[in-house]
Every structure is written in C-alpha cells, then in structure tokens.
Design a protein around this motif. Structure first.
Motif, PDB file in Angstrom:
ATOM      1  N   ALA A  49       0.839  -1.191   0.000  1.00 54.29           N
ATOM      2  CA  ALA A  49       0.000   0.000   0.000  1.00 54.29           C
ATOM      3  C   ALA A  49       0.873   1.239   0.000  1.00 54.29           C
ATOM      4  CB  ALA A  49      -0.923   0.020   1.217  1.00 54.29           C
ATOM      5  N   SER A  50       0.366   2.305  -0.614  1.00 54.52           N
ATOM      6  CA  SER A  50       1.082   3.579  -0.605  1.00 54.52           C
ATOM      7  C   SER A  50       0.091   4.689  -0.282  1.00 54.52           C
ATOM      8  CB  SER A  50       1.741   3.842  -1.962  1.00 54.52           C
ATOM      9  OG  SER A  50       0.770   3.999  -2.978  1.00 54.52           O
ATOM     10  N   ILE A  51       0.654   5.793   0.239  1.00 54.73           N
ATOM     11  CA  ILE A  51      -0.174   6.949   0.555  1.00 54.73           C
ATOM     12  C   ILE A  51       0.575   8.216   0.192  1.00 54.73           C
ATOM     13  CG2 ILE A  51       0.598   7.033   2.967  1.00 54.73           C
ATOM     14  CD1 ILE A  51      -2.327   7.948   3.640  1.00 54.73           C
ATOM     15  N   SER A  52      -0.119   9.116  -0.492  1.00 54.83           N
ATOM     16  CA  SER A  52       0.446  10.409  -0.818  1.00 54.83           C
ATOM     17  C   SER A  52       0.255  11.331   0.378  1.00 54.83           C
ATOM     18  CB  SER A  52      -0.269  10.991  -2.052  1.00 54.83           C
ATOM     19  OG  SER A  52       0.147  12.310  -2.271  1.00 54.83           O
ATOM     20  N   ILE A  53       1.366  11.821   0.911  1.00 53.62           N
ATOM     21  CA  ILE A  53       1.285  12.648   2.115  1.00 53.62           C
ATOM     22  C   ILE A  53       0.550  13.949   1.810  1.00 53.62           C
ATOM     23  CG2 ILE A  53       2.618  13.789   3.910  1.00 53.62           C
ATOM     24  CD1 ILE A  53       2.728  10.690   3.873  1.00 53.62           C
ATOM     25  N   GLY A  54       0.672  14.437   0.583  1.00 55.79           N
ATOM     26  CA  GLY A  54       0.053  15.711   0.247  1.00 55.79           C
ATOM     27  C   GLY A  54      -1.461  15.683   0.228  1.00 55.79           C
ATOM     28  N   ASP A  55      -2.042  14.689  -0.486  1.00 52.59           N
ATOM     29  CA  ASP A  55      -3.493  14.684  -0.625  1.00 52.59           C
ATOM     30  C   ASP A  55      -4.164  13.460  -0.027  1.00 52.59           C
ATOM     31  OD1 ASP A  55      -3.373  13.817  -4.193  1.00 52.59           O
ATOM     32  OD2 ASP A  55      -2.968  12.629  -2.397  1.00 52.59           O
ATOM     33  N   GLY A  56      -3.367  12.570   0.553  1.00 48.34           N
ATOM     34  CA  GLY A  56      -3.937  11.404   1.222  1.00 48.34           C
ATOM     35  C   GLY A  56      -4.423  10.304   0.308  1.00 48.34           C
ATOM     36  N   SER A  57      -4.170  10.425  -0.995  1.00 50.09           N
ATOM     37  CA  SER A  57      -4.626   9.379  -1.910  1.00 50.09           C
ATOM     38  C   SER A  57      -3.849   8.089  -1.661  1.00 50.09           C
ATOM     39  CB  SER A  57      -4.468   9.819  -3.363  1.00 50.09           C
ATOM     40  OG  SER A  57      -3.129  10.131  -3.640  1.00 50.09           O
ATOM     41  N   THR A  58      -4.514   6.982  -1.855  1.00 51.23           N
ATOM     42  CA  THR A  58      -3.933   5.687  -1.524  1.00 51.23           C
ATOM     43  C   THR A  58      -4.004   4.723  -2.698  1.00 51.23           C
ATOM     44  OG1 THR A  58      -6.048   4.922  -0.632  1.00 51.23           O
ATOM     45  CG2 THR A  58      -4.491   5.906   0.923  1.00 51.23           C
ATOM     46  N   ARG A  59      -3.117   3.741  -2.668  1.00 49.79           N
ATOM     47  CA  ARG A  59      -3.149   2.645  -3.630  1.00 49.79           C
ATOM     48  C   ARG A  59      -2.855   1.355  -2.887  1.00 49.79           C
ATOM     49  NH1 ARG A  59      -1.040   4.402  -9.582  1.00 49.79           N
ATOM     50  NH2 ARG A  59      -1.619   6.613  -9.494  1.00 49.79           N
ATOM     51  N   TYR A  60      -3.433   0.268  -3.394  1.00 48.99           N
ATOM     52  CA  TYR A  60      -3.270  -1.020  -2.744  1.00 48.99           C
ATOM     53  C   TYR A  60      -2.965  -2.108  -3.766  1.00 48.99           C
ATOM     54  CZ  TYR A  60      -5.511   1.235   1.248  1.00 48.99           C
ATOM     55  OH  TYR A  60      -5.811   2.079   2.290  1.00 48.99           O
ATOM     56  N   ALA A  61      -2.208  -3.079  -3.307  1.00 41.46           N
ATOM     57  CA  ALA A  61      -2.047  -4.282  -4.113  1.00 41.46           C
ATOM     58  C   ALA A  61      -3.395  -5.013  -4.141  1.00 41.46           C
ATOM     59  CB  ALA A  61      -0.978  -5.180  -3.499  1.00 41.46           C
ATOM     60  N   ASP A  62      -3.677  -5.690  -5.239  1.00 42.52           N
ATOM     61  CA  ASP A  62      -4.947  -6.401  -5.361  1.00 42.52           C
ATOM     62  C   ASP A  62      -5.134  -7.420  -4.235  1.00 42.52           C
ATOM     63  OD1 ASP A  62      -4.958  -6.538  -9.019  1.00 42.52           O
ATOM     64  OD2 ASP A  62      -5.607  -4.985  -7.614  1.00 42.52           O
ATOM     65  N   SER A  63      -4.048  -7.999  -3.801  1.00 45.00           N
ATOM     66  CA  SER A  63      -4.125  -9.059  -2.797  1.00 45.00           C
ATOM     67  C   SER A  63      -4.587  -8.568  -1.427  1.00 45.00           C
ATOM     68  CB  SER A  63      -2.768  -9.750  -2.665  1.00 45.00           C
ATOM     69  OG  SER A  63      -1.778  -8.805  -2.307  1.00 45.00           O
ATOM     70  N   VAL A  64      -4.531  -7.259  -1.192  1.00 47.02           N
ATOM     71  CA  VAL A  64      -4.899  -6.737   0.134  1.00 47.02           C
ATOM     72  C   VAL A  64      -6.087  -5.778   0.091  1.00 47.02           C
ATOM     73  CG1 VAL A  64      -2.510  -7.008   0.875  1.00 47.02           C
ATOM     74  CG2 VAL A  64      -3.334  -4.748   0.153  1.00 47.02           C
ATOM     75  N   LYS A  65      -6.564  -5.471  -1.098  1.00 54.10           N
ATOM     76  CA  LYS A  65      -7.686  -4.537  -1.207  1.00 54.10           C
ATOM     77  C   LYS A  65      -8.889  -5.029  -0.414  1.00 54.10           C
ATOM     78  CE  LYS A  65      -6.723  -2.378  -5.677  1.00 54.10           C
ATOM     79  NZ  LYS A  65      -7.083  -2.322  -7.111  1.00 54.10           N
ATOM     80  N   GLY A  66      -9.482  -4.107   0.326  1.00 55.45           N
ATOM     81  CA  GLY A  66     -10.643  -4.461   1.135  1.00 55.45           C
ATOM     82  C   GLY A  66     -10.292  -5.032   2.497  1.00 55.45           C
ATOM     83  N   ARG A  67      -9.014  -5.345   2.705  1.00 59.20           N
ATOM     84  CA  ARG A  67      -8.592  -5.909   3.993  1.00 59.20           C
ATOM     85  C   ARG A  67      -7.614  -5.001   4.730  1.00 59.20           C
ATOM     86  NH1 ARG A  67      -5.680 -10.428   4.179  1.00 59.20           N
ATOM     87  NH2 ARG A  67      -4.681 -10.142   2.143  1.00 59.20           N
TER      88      ARG A  67
END
Length: 125
Positions: A49-67
């Motif tokens: 998972a990653s998070i942009s400190i500036g705007d808080g946008s996030t990304r997740y690997a498919d294997s962990v999405k929703g968890r």
C-alpha cells in the motif's frame, strides 16, 4: 538523516488483525509518498500500500484490497497499516519506505529511497 522505524508486527491467527506503525524522522514529510512493502521467505519484495502525504490518496495491491488500510498522522509524522482479515499468505517481513522525490505516488519500488528495518508479521491457520 532519514530514519523510518516500524513497529506493531507480531503473530495473529487467520481472520485476525494487526496494525503496523512507521515513524519517520529527518524526512521532509510533506508532498511526498510513503508505502508499505513485504517480503516472504524465498520471494521478492512486493508493494502492499502507498499513501500520498500531500493529498492522502492511496493505492493497494490487489491481494490486500478491502482488507488493509493505510493512513497517516501528519502531526506525528507516522504512517499506519491496519491489516484485517489476515491470511497465512500475508506472512512476511513488512517494510516501511519513503520516496525522496515527489514522484507519482504508487507501488513502483524503484522510486523508494528510504527503508525501515522491517517488522515481522506471522499469520497462522
């Protein structure tokens, strides 16, 4: 000198939860990207998972999405990874990482210059 210190790893049973923390120091925190990666024995390091400190946008690997959920506390210069519904395949060493440049925030590992020492997560069935 940039330091990333992880904590919160440990053992859990399938279906359980853990929360990892990553405290950053010496790092220009704003407008950058931080992420969590993991490496299981005998496997390569993969983005979680990653998070942009500036705007808080996030990304997740498919294997962990929703968890899993990544979040930040800017006042504490800390990033968290809340892990729910854990599975045995989540067992790995988890690393916190940070970018030194304001690249597009995602899970491309080559963009991350700073790394923590890692914290072990073990999920038993």
């Amino acid at each position: 000198q940039v330091q990333l210190v992880e904590s919160g790893g440990g053992s859990a049973q399938t279906g359980g939860s853990l929360r990892l923390s990553c405290a950053a120091s010496g790092y220009t925190y704003s407008k950058k990207c931080m992420g969590w990666f993991r490496q299981a024995p005998g496997k390569g390091r993969e983005g979680v998972a990653s998070i942009s400190i500036g705007d808080g946008s996030t990304r997740y690997a498919d294997s962990v999405k929703g968890r899993f959920t990544i979040s930040q506390d800017n006042a504490k210069n800390t990033v968290y990874l809340q892990m729910n519904s854990l599975k045995p395949e989540d067992t790995a060493m988890y690393y916190c990482a940070a970018m030194s440049e304001p690249y597009v925030c995602n899970l491309e590992i080559y963009k991350y210059n700073y790394w923590g020492q890692g914290t072990q997560v073990t999920v038993s069935s």
